[in-house]
Write a protein that holds these residues in place. Structure first.
Motif, PDB file in Angstrom:
ATOM      1  N   LYS A 277       0.819  -1.201   0.000  1.00 50.77           N
ATOM      2  CA  LYS A 277       0.000   0.000   0.000  1.00 50.77           C
ATOM      3  C   LYS A 277       0.858   1.258   0.000  1.00 50.77           C
ATOM      4  O   LYS A 277       1.860   1.341   0.715  1.00 50.77           O
ATOM      5  CB  LYS A 277      -0.912   0.014   1.229  1.00 50.77           C
ATOM      6  CG  LYS A 277      -2.043  -0.983   1.182  1.00 50.77           C
ATOM      7  CD  LYS A 277      -2.900  -0.883   2.437  1.00 50.77           C
ATOM      8  CE  LYS A 277      -4.054  -1.876   2.399  1.00 50.77           C
ATOM      9  NZ  LYS A 277      -4.857  -1.801   3.646  1.00 50.77           N
ATOM     10  N   GLY A 278       0.427   2.245  -0.754  1.00 51.27           N
ATOM     11  CA  GLY A 278       1.084   3.547  -0.736  1.00 51.27           C
ATOM     12  C   GLY A 278       2.570   3.444  -1.010  1.00 51.27           C
ATOM     13  O   GLY A 278       3.016   2.763  -1.943  1.00 51.27           O
ATOM     14  N   ASP A 279       3.351   4.128  -0.178  1.00 52.60           N
ATOM     15  CA  ASP A 279       4.813   4.077  -0.306  1.00 52.60           C
ATOM     16  C   ASP A 279       5.439   3.060   0.629  1.00 52.60           C
ATOM     17  O   ASP A 279       6.655   2.814   0.548  1.00 52.60           O
ATOM     18  CB  ASP A 279       5.403   5.459   0.006  1.00 52.60           C
ATOM     19  CG  ASP A 279       4.989   6.498  -1.025  1.00 52.60           C
ATOM     20  OD1 ASP A 279       4.776   6.111  -2.187  1.00 52.60           O
ATOM     21  OD2 ASP A 279       4.866   7.683  -0.654  1.00 52.60           O
TER      22      ASP A 279
END
Length: 973
Positions: free
Chosen positions: A262-264
């Motif tokens: 997820k995300g970074d």
């Protein structure tokens, strides 16, 4: 004589006046300042205080500090002084301070006194952009009703905003809450590790642009496939830096599910190249702490370490990828020889079931169905899974390790196939402790077979569990208070025996060790001692995690509350959990049937004449495993002295003894009639029926004699062809849990009869679709009566909606000709005649009766209880009791009905409403009756718009509490 200089005197007076005036001005300004700012009390610039005593415009003002929310000032209650802040549905937000010029990572403590008369969870809140934290729990409660609430938090390291609001709050629709003495303290930067408990490492992973792009492409592929499928081609080269130490590494993305990407905050598997290591480890996983439930995983590891159960090292670091700060990460040691060596064991293979087949199955399911159905092929993939060691290349190159692996592989296969006793495969005490600690922590994610890791101890020649991955991002799948043994034994609906470990709980040696350890570990003092021992370690890591996840708090009460519930369910009850049924007595002995209703196994150990004395010891009795959830109780036969009145039992692994009185009653039958009947599909032989497909049953036209039961479970569609004539004899019956479709015609009706009058009913139970009957003649049927299972109708529909038209129900030999229960129905153009008791009986139904003829009913023509029904254009002739009877809070509407011949024409009782548009009453002893029959109800009510009465001896009888409205005239008697 004294001569005065007037000019000088005037000047002196002028100076004095100016001094006085100046002093007055200073005093005035001071008073004004006190009024405006409140009494000035110097502080060190790190405390902001609001007493609610002074207001100026829209602000509370104390010590020169401005707090918003002055409109909430109230004199109704106060902890100190005269005023407080009052919050209600008009004002949800009270005293508010806007903190500016803060330092990321700074520690803040806010406290306030709260008074509430209800349970509304008003709280202190700190919030900003992408930041919110609150505390509703009281720390101290006073006899006056006031309570102290405190909120501690660290300002997130990456917070990018100009201010944070700190305020008191009352949720919408909450009760009135008062707040007073609001205090905010800036505690400054408090570096982690100050108490030598935890110093987070700062780790930097360096990659080339090409390597990073390769990881990006792999992540994109994972999102397309719904999961990450890793291969040897996924590794990229990089460097890891910890302080001044820099080492070359290979790394790839890590994790199966997308929560790792997820995300970074991607998860990484990192291999440190020889001759270096990182933190004394060669292969490490770095992942978002959310993926393992933050601190819950670390706490689980500490429990395992405390009990000398193998577990990889697990802790938290600050991670950077190149110049990008990724924040807080959890690291976890991978399965290499450092795990046993670090835990004071000799090097030996760590083995597993290869899970590739499972993930390929899940991937295909996702591609086809766009969702995962985990259990569909889980047993297959477990059975097919190869057993391999970690570091397979090193193992194959070492003669010693290869020999050890071959032994370990055989043991793992024994575990999978359940071909040897558990104590011959495992270090049974460590295995039992591991499962008990999984229960205490609810760390069930690690038990699934794809997460099973085993270490082969080359000294003992047995396997030991390696505990890890106890938590996914989701909440535990088992309900609070439950534990794995209870779930295994209960076999509740939806339970699937698709894990490798379930058979452990049927091994007596394992159960004894497991229950002894679970009982010890579920002692509240044990978990509290553990939390006390690890208090600093947990608190420091919690602060570190909060630097990125400010809303996260560790639940200190979770384990203590959970083990209390385990203890509540753990021990059996006397005279409740062991059921002992008496049997035959002969030669000084009696045969007993015993069954276990406890959550866990028990063992009968002896008998006696009273609960205080066990006179006879029973040696070598088998364990009695619990009965399954709602399953048929399993009884075991044991012998006891004929004089015995009490049986004694205990749980394996525990010393406590319990008892149960021997019942004077025999044990119940193994199966109820319904259970036995619906165990399989039963159809008549010959040409009476054929299967159109696996789910379509068709009864064919022609004359058929039925001598055995027709039993149809759910999941079928049952059709009758026009011209089907079935004669049920020798007490044969028809029962279906599937809908029936009987499509006769006027020229070619369907006839269901019983020439010998013994047929045990035509019954449809809980069919999932609406049945339809058209031109069907039922004749000479009796009702279902099978070993105590009795119904009342010749034809029965229970929780089975049905449409019936142009059908006959005649000459039945039971209570009701047609009985419909808890269903929606249409009964139209039908004939119900020559019934033993009621013609038609509707219980708790909705429906319509239209153009139907009732004749010669032994009791009521129509009897409707607890139902909402409309009756239109019907005739009732020669009813033995009532033409129409409604009761038990029924609501029935009647239009254009004739009752010719009845003791009572129409009757409403027990809070029922009978609304009649037009009715003709002929040859009735009594035309209309309203009364109360059952004490738990009230009277009945009848409203009649139009009626005629001919040869009716008494028109109406209305008992006290009942009511009749006859042509707009209210009648009470």
């Amino acid at each position: 004589m004294i001569i005065r200089d007037k000019n000088n005197a005037g000047a002196l007076i002028s100076k004095v006046n100016r001094s006085v005036i100046g002093l007055l001005i200073v005093l005035f300004i001071a008073v004004l300042g006190i009024w405006y700012f409140g009494p000035f009390i110097p502080d060190n610039g790190t405390v902001y205080y609001c007493s609610a005593e002074n207001v100026r415009g829209l602000h509370f003002v104390t010590k020169g500090h401005f707090f918003e929310g002055s409109k909430t000032q109230s004199s109704e209650k106060a902890f100190k002084g005269r005023y407080s802040c009052k919050l209600d549905t008009n004002f949800l937000y009270g005293m508010t301070y806007r903190l500016k010029d803060f330092t990321p990572g700074e520690a803040i403590k806010a406290s306030v006194y709260r008074f509430r008369e209800g349970k509304t969870p008003g709280s202190i809140v700190a919030s900003g952009k992408d930041f919110y934290i609150s505390e509703p729990k009281a720390k101290i409660r006073y006899q006056s009703g006031w309570e102290l609430v405190e909120l501690y938090f660290n300002i997130p390291l990456h917070l990018e905003q100009e201010e944070i609001s700190i305020y008191v709050y009352n949720p919408p629709h909450g009760e009135v809450i008062y707040y007073d003495e609001f205090r905010i303290e800036r505690l400054g930067l408090q570096p982690l590790g100050a108490n030598n408990t935890f110093v987070p490492l700062e780790v930097n992973l360096d990659l080339t642009d090409n390597a990073f792009r390769k990881l990006e492409l792999k992540r994109e592929e994972a999102y397309r496939k719904g999961m990450l499928i890793s291969s040897d081609e996924d590794w990229v080269s990089g460097r890891i830096q910890n302080g001044d130490d820099i080492s070359k590494v290979s790394l790839r993305l890590k994790g199966d599910w997308l929560d790792h990407l997820k995300g970074d905050k991607w998860s990484f598997r990192v291999k440190v190249k020889d001759p270096h290591s990182w933190n004394r480890m060669k292969t490490i996983s770095f992942q978002n702490p959310r993926t393992r439930s933050y601190l819950r995983e670390w706490v689980f590891h500490q429990f395992l370490l405390q009990e000398d159960i193998l577990t990889p090292r697990y802790d938290f670091v600050s991670l950077k990828l190149g110049r990008k700060d990724l924040g807080v990460y959890a690291y976890e040691e991978h399965f290499e020889k450092q795990i046993p060596e670090y835990n004071n064991r000799r090097e030996g293979p760590i083995i597993r079931f290869v899970e590739d087949g499972f993930w390929l199955t899940v991937q295909r399911e996702f591609e086809i169905h766009n969702k995962w159905k985990f259990n569909d092929q889980k047993i297959k993939t477990l059975n097919a899974a190869e057993i391999t060691p970690f570091k397979e290349g090193k193992t194959s190159e070492s003669e010693t390790l290869s020999a050890q692996f071959r032994i370990a592989q055989s043991l793992m296969e024994d575990f999978r196939r359940n071909t040897r006793p558990v104590e011959e495969i495992f270090d049974i005490q460590r295995l039992a402790k591991y499962y008990a600690l999984v229960d205490v922590n609810r760390a069930y994610h690690g038990l699934t077979w794809i997460n099973q890791r085993m270490y082969f101890n080359p000294v003992t020649g047995k396997l030991e569990p390696v505990g890890f991955d106890g938590f996914g991002e989701q909440k535990p799948s088992y309900p609070p208070g439950r534990f794995i043994a209870e779930i295994v034994y209960a076999r509740e609906p939806g339970f699937k025996d698709d894990e490798a470990y379930y058979h452990l709980f049927y091994d007596e040696a394992f159960i004894e060790a497991y229950l002894a350890n679970l009982y010890a570990f579920s002692e509240v003092a044990y978990s509290e001692a553990f939390l006390t021992k690890n208090f600093n370690g947990i608190s420091e890591r919690e602060k570190f995690i909060q630097t990125e996840f400010p809303n996260y708090t560790f639940d200190w009460e979770f384990i203590s509350e959970h083990v209390r519930t385990i203890r509540q369910r753990f021990l059996p009850y006397n005279n409740v959990d062991l059921i002992v049924k008496s049997g035959k007595k002969e030669n000084g002995q009696q045969s007993l049937s015993v069954t276990n209703f406890h959550f866990l196994p028990i063992r009968v150990i002896g008998f006696g004449d009273s609960p205080k004395d066990m006179d006879v010891n029973l040696e070598n009795s088998n364990l009695l495993f619990p009965n399954t959830y709602k399953g048929v109780p399993k009884y075991t036969e044991i012998n006891a002295p004929a004089s015995a009145k009490v049986a004694f039992f205990k749980m394996p692994g525990l010393d406590s003894i319990f008892h149960s009185t021997i019942s004077k009653w025999d044990r119940p039958d193994a199966e109820t009639p319904a259970q036995e009947l619906f165990s399989q599909l039963r159809l008549p032989k010959g040409d009476a029926v054929f299967m159109e497909n696996d789910s379509q049953i068709v009864f064919s036209a022609g004359n058929h004699t039925i001598t055995s039961d027709i039993i149809i479970p759910e999941g079928y569609t049952v059709a009758f062809e026009g011209g089907t004539n079935m004669d049920f004899i020798n007490k044969a019956k028809f029962i279906s849990r599937s809908p029936v479709f009987m499509g006769g015609t006027e020229a070619n009706p369907i006839k269901i009869s019983s020439s010998d009058g013994t047929a045990n009913g035509f019954t449809v139970l809980q069919a999932n679709k609406r049945s339809r009957l058209r031109y069907v003649h039922f004749d000479k049927f009796n009702t279902l009566n099978d070993r105590g299972w009795m119904l009342t109708g010749a034809v029965n529909f229970y929780e089975s909606d049905v449409d019936i038209s142009y059908s006959h129900f005649t000459n039945n030999g039971c209570e009701d000709g047609l009985n419909i229960i808890r269903s929606d129905f249409l009964l139209k153009d039908a004939i119900i005649a020559n019934t033993f008791s009621d013609g038609f009986d509707a219980d708790f139904c909705t429906g319509i009766i239209q153009d139907t003829y009732f004749n010669n009913t032994g009791n009521d023509g129509m009897d409707m209880s607890g139902s909402v029904i409309t009756v239109i254009d019907c005739i009732v002739e020669n009813a033995g009791d009532k033409g129409i009877s409604v009761g038990e809070h029924a609501n029935v509407e009647v239009k254009f009905v004739k009752v010719d011949g009845a003791v009572i024409g129409v009757a409403s009782k027990d809070l029922s409403m009978l609304n009649i548009d037009t009715i003709s009453l002929v040859n009735c002893q009594q035309g209309i009756a309203a009364y109360q029959k059952k004490p738990e109800f009230g009277g009945g009510k009848i409203e009649i718009s139009r009626y005629s009465a001919e040869n009716v001896k008494f028109l109406h009888r209305i008992e006290q509490g009942s009511e009749l409205i006859l042509k707009d005239r209210r009648i009470k008697e």
